[in-house]
Design a protein around this motif. Structure first.
Motif, mmCIF file in Angstrom:
data_model
loop_
_atom_site.group_PDB
_atom_site.id
_atom_site.type_symbol
_atom_site.label_atom_id
_atom_site.label_comp_id
_atom_site.label_asym_id
_atom_site.label_seq_id
_atom_site.Cartn_x
_atom_site.Cartn_y
_atom_site.Cartn_z
ATOM 1 N N ALA A 145 4.641 10.359 25.586
ATOM 2 C CA ALA A 145 5.623 9.628 24.786
ATOM 3 C C ALA A 145 6.587 10.591 24.108
ATOM 4 N N LEU A 146 6.077 11.736 23.676
ATOM 5 C CA LEU A 146 6.916 12.742 23.037
ATOM 6 C C LEU A 146 7.975 13.266 24.005
ATOM 7 N N VAL A 147 7.593 13.478 25.249
ATOM 8 C CA VAL A 147 8.560 13.932 26.251
ATOM 9 C C VAL A 147 9.659 12.898 26.442
ATOM 10 N N TYR A 148 9.269 11.641 26.544
ATOM 11 C CA TYR A 148 10.256 10.589 26.806
ATOM 12 C C TYR A 148 11.184 10.325 25.618
ATOM 13 N N THR A 149 10.820 10.783 24.420
ATOM 14 C CA THR A 149 11.767 10.658 23.304
ATOM 15 C C THR A 149 13.020 11.485 23.544
ATOM 16 N N ARG A 150 12.938 12.451 24.460
ATOM 17 C CA ARG A 150 14.096 13.290 24.796
ATOM 18 C C ARG A 150 14.959 12.667 25.894
ATOM 19 N N ILE A 151 14.542 11.524 26.418
ATOM 20 C CA ILE A 151 15.316 10.845 27.459
ATOM 21 C C ILE A 151 15.860 9.550 26.856
ATOM 22 N N PRO A 152 17.142 9.504 26.523
ATOM 23 C CA PRO A 152 17.707 8.312 25.875
ATOM 24 C C PRO A 152 17.492 7.059 26.725
ATOM 25 N N GLY A 153 17.006 6.006 26.069
ATOM 26 C CA GLY A 153 16.815 4.729 26.742
ATOM 27 C C GLY A 153 15.477 4.567 27.427
ATOM 28 N N ALA A 154 14.624 5.606 27.400
ATOM 29 C CA ALA A 154 13.307 5.502 28.031
ATOM 30 C C ALA A 154 12.393 4.612 27.211
ATOM 31 N N LEU A 155 11.510 3.880 27.894
ATOM 32 C CA LEU A 155 10.547 3.020 27.204
ATOM 33 C C LEU A 155 9.338 2.776 28.104
ATOM 34 N N PRO A 156 8.201 2.375 27.529
ATOM 35 C CA PRO A 156 7.015 2.100 28.345
ATOM 36 C C PRO A 156 7.313 1.028 29.384
ATOM 37 N N GLY A 157 6.746 1.191 30.575
ATOM 38 C CA GLY A 157 6.987 0.263 31.669
ATOM 39 C C GLY A 157 6.138 -0.987 31.576
ATOM 40 N N PRO A 158 6.337 -1.912 32.495
ATOM 41 C CA PRO A 158 5.596 -3.179 32.465
ATOM 42 C C PRO A 158 4.142 -3.025 32.892
ATOM 43 N N GLN A 159 3.792 -1.909 33.526
ATOM 44 C CA GLN A 159 2.408 -1.664 33.922
ATOM 45 C C GLN A 159 1.861 -0.465 33.149
ATOM 46 N N GLU A 160 0.568 -0.482 32.912
ATOM 47 C CA GLU A 160 -0.060 0.607 32.174
ATOM 48 C C GLU A 160 0.120 1.932 32.906
ATOM 49 N N GLY A 161 0.444 2.951 32.144
ATOM 50 C CA GLY A 161 0.520 4.302 32.696
ATOM 51 C C GLY A 161 1.916 4.777 33.026
ATOM 52 N N ILE A 162 2.901 3.870 33.089
ATOM 53 C CA ILE A 162 4.228 4.283 33.520
ATOM 54 C C ILE A 162 5.265 4.125 32.423
ATOM 55 N N TYR A 163 6.305 4.930 32.536
ATOM 56 C CA TYR A 163 7.501 4.799 31.718
ATOM 57 C C TYR A 163 8.680 4.527 32.635
ATOM 58 N N ILE A 164 9.680 3.829 32.095
ATOM 59 C CA ILE A 164 10.929 3.631 32.812
ATOM 60 C C ILE A 164 12.053 4.242 31.983
ATOM 61 N N TYR A 165 13.132 4.610 32.655
ATOM 62 C CA TYR A 165 14.239 5.274 31.975
ATOM 63 C C TYR A 165 15.520 4.983 32.755
ATOM 64 N N PRO A 166 16.707 5.192 32.152
ATOM 65 C CA PRO A 166 17.957 4.901 32.859
ATOM 66 C C PRO A 166 18.085 5.750 34.129
ATOM 67 N N CYS A 167 18.362 5.105 35.235
ATOM 68 C CA CYS A 167 18.494 5.809 36.506
ATOM 69 C C CYS A 167 19.610 6.843 36.469
ATOM 70 N N SER A 168 20.544 6.691 35.551
ATOM 71 C CA SER A 168 21.677 7.611 35.452
ATOM 72 C C SER A 168 21.305 8.948 34.819
ATOM 73 N N PHE A 169 20.109 9.056 34.241
ATOM 74 C CA PHE A 169 19.695 10.302 33.586
ATOM 75 C C PHE A 169 19.420 11.369 34.647
ATOM 76 N N LYS A 170 20.146 12.482 34.566
ATOM 77 C CA LYS A 170 20.027 13.544 35.571
ATOM 78 C C LYS A 170 19.788 14.923 34.955
ATOM 79 N N LYS A 171 19.388 14.970 33.708
ATOM 80 C CA LYS A 171 19.230 16.259 33.030
ATOM 81 C C LYS A 171 17.949 16.965 33.515
ATOM 82 N N PRO A 172 17.947 18.305 33.464
ATOM 83 C CA PRO A 172 16.782 19.044 33.968
ATOM 84 C C PRO A 172 15.561 18.909 33.066
ATOM 85 N N ILE A 173 14.406 18.788 33.688
ATOM 86 C CA ILE A 173 13.112 18.820 33.014
ATOM 87 C C ILE A 173 12.366 20.027 33.555
ATOM 88 N N THR A 174 11.811 20.838 32.682
ATOM 89 C CA THR A 174 11.125 22.043 33.132
ATOM 90 C C THR A 174 9.684 22.067 32.636
#
Length: 421
Positions: free
Chosen positions: A323-352
């Protein structure tokens, strides 16, 4: 005869050794070795389309976590000691497991050809660094084995009955079960004599050929998590002097992918390797230093124990840290199924992710698993979470591994990462 073997993957949309351990090693850099010879063996890769099956991704994560828990139970059974990562976990002896690649209809897996018995008969297997056993469907299997090539130990002059059964339980409550045998197993001309294998009389729905194209699965971790308490295939090759080096390597990428037995393939990576020590032989377990999103570091409170697993599709971590990682992705939120997150498809920033002081970038293409539904602007992220708050480890799967060349060094008990060529 010492050999090196290579498995080449086709591109479309896995007994403690006699070698010493080096757990005191820190992250180190090693220059590229001289070119190695190898035997190219075609391998197929199965991939997913878009939109992604979110329910399948959720099952994938649950099964990956359950697979680790089954390994913890096998570790305790084989060594008499609880695995350190299992501390605080509830239900260790009863929770079920399985490779995520076995049931996830929309997931990726890499598989290739092996030969078993005398005379040799060909089978396909999924190569999985998150488990340690080899199993194939037997001729007496009548449950979801149709469409697979079956193994009949009575037709092989080198087969032996180990006088033991096996039963591998999975996250959905189904099982794979049967009899244990040993036989000669050959991959790319390298033969493990008397290799332990399971001959399944029952396959779960997830192993049906429509869901799981290969015939069986070959585990490539350590003996201490083997349900058979027997040396895995690659360790048998080492003990019998069949490989040049006690190393196998993977390139899991959209093109030119391969499994290389007995070393590394210099043509597939650039620069030097960063090595990190295996902290506990069982799984390919180590630590990673940190993560960042678009250059912003994520500060974790706990030690980042992780398991490097070719048999897991996603990167999976504890809920609070993911959850802490996804706070860095604007618009991300928990998905409809357990275990997954969803985020805007337009997000293209690097994750390392950083291992041994070296940062490796996860490409936006591999992080994006696909739209949550047709026409949606939201996509499923390649970072999933472990729902059980008592489990505080990470599983580093193919979303990361597709971006690096990875070596698994049995002899020196270490894992190496290099940039792809």
């Amino acid at each position: 005869m010492y050999c090196t073997a290579v498995f080449v993957l086709a591109a479309l949309p896995f007994l403690t050794t006699a070698f010493p351990s080096h757990h005191h090693l820190r992250g180190t850099h090693t220059p590229s070795p001289a070119p190695a010879s190898g035997i190219p063996i075609p391998i197929a890769k199965r991939g997913a389309g878009a939109p992604v099956d979110a329910a399948s991704i959720s099952r994938n994560i649950a099964q990956s976590v359950a697979k680790m828990q089954r390994g913890f139970a096998a570790f305790e059974k084989n060594t008499g000691r609880p695995h350190p990562l299992s501390s605080g976990s509830t239900g260790l002896q009863t929770r079920a497991t399985g490779s995520d690649t076995l049931t996830a209809d929309g997931q990726e897996l890499w598989y290739g050809t092996i030969y078993v018995g005398t005379p040799k008969k060909s089978f396909t297997v999924d190569f999985d660094t998150g488990s340690s056993d080899l199993f194939l469907p037997g001729v007496q299997c009548t449950s979801d084995c149709q469409g697979h090539t079956s193994y009949d130990p009575t037709t092989s002059s080198t087969s032996h009955d180990r006088q033991a059964t096996f039963s591998l339980a999975y996250g959905d409550g189904s099982t794979v079960s049967g009899e244990q045998y040993s036989d000669d197993v050959t991959v790319a001309g390298l033969t493990a004599t008397g290799q332990a294998l399971g001959v399944a009389t029952t396959y779960s729905d997830g192993f049906a050929s429509d869901n799981f194209p290969p015939d069986g699965l070959m585990g490539m971790a350590f003996q201490s998590i083997s349900d058979y308490d027997a040396p895995p295939f690659f360790q048998t090759l080492i003990e019998q002097g069949e490989v040049d080096d006690s190393v196998f390597s993977f390139k899991l990428a959209p093109s030119d992918s391969e499994l290389f037995l007995g070393g590394v393939n210099p043509a597939l990576y650039s620069g030097s390797f960063t090595y990190v020590p295996v902290t506990k032989e069982g799984y390919w377990e180590t630590n990673f230093d940190s993560m960042s999103v678009n250059g912003h570091p994520i500060v974790f409170e706990r030690n980042r124990d992780c398991i490097i697993d070719t048999g897991t599709t996603l990167i999976v971590g504890p809920l609070a840290e993911v959850a802490l990682v996804y706070t860095r992705i604007p618009g991300a939120l928990p998905g409809p199924q357990e275990g997954i997150y969803i985020y805007p498809c337009s997000f293209k920033k690097p994750i390392t992710m950083t291992f041994g002081g070296t940062s490796f970038t996860i490409s936006p293409e591999t992080f994006n698993l696909g739209q949550i539904e047709e026409g949606s602007s939201m996509c499923v992220g390649g970072l999933g979470y472990i729902a059980d708050p008592e489990l505080n480890f990470w599983i580093i799967g193919d979303v990361f591994l597709q971006n690096v060349y990875t070596s698994f060094d049995v002899g020196k008990s270490r894992i190496g990462f290099a940039n792809l060529a």
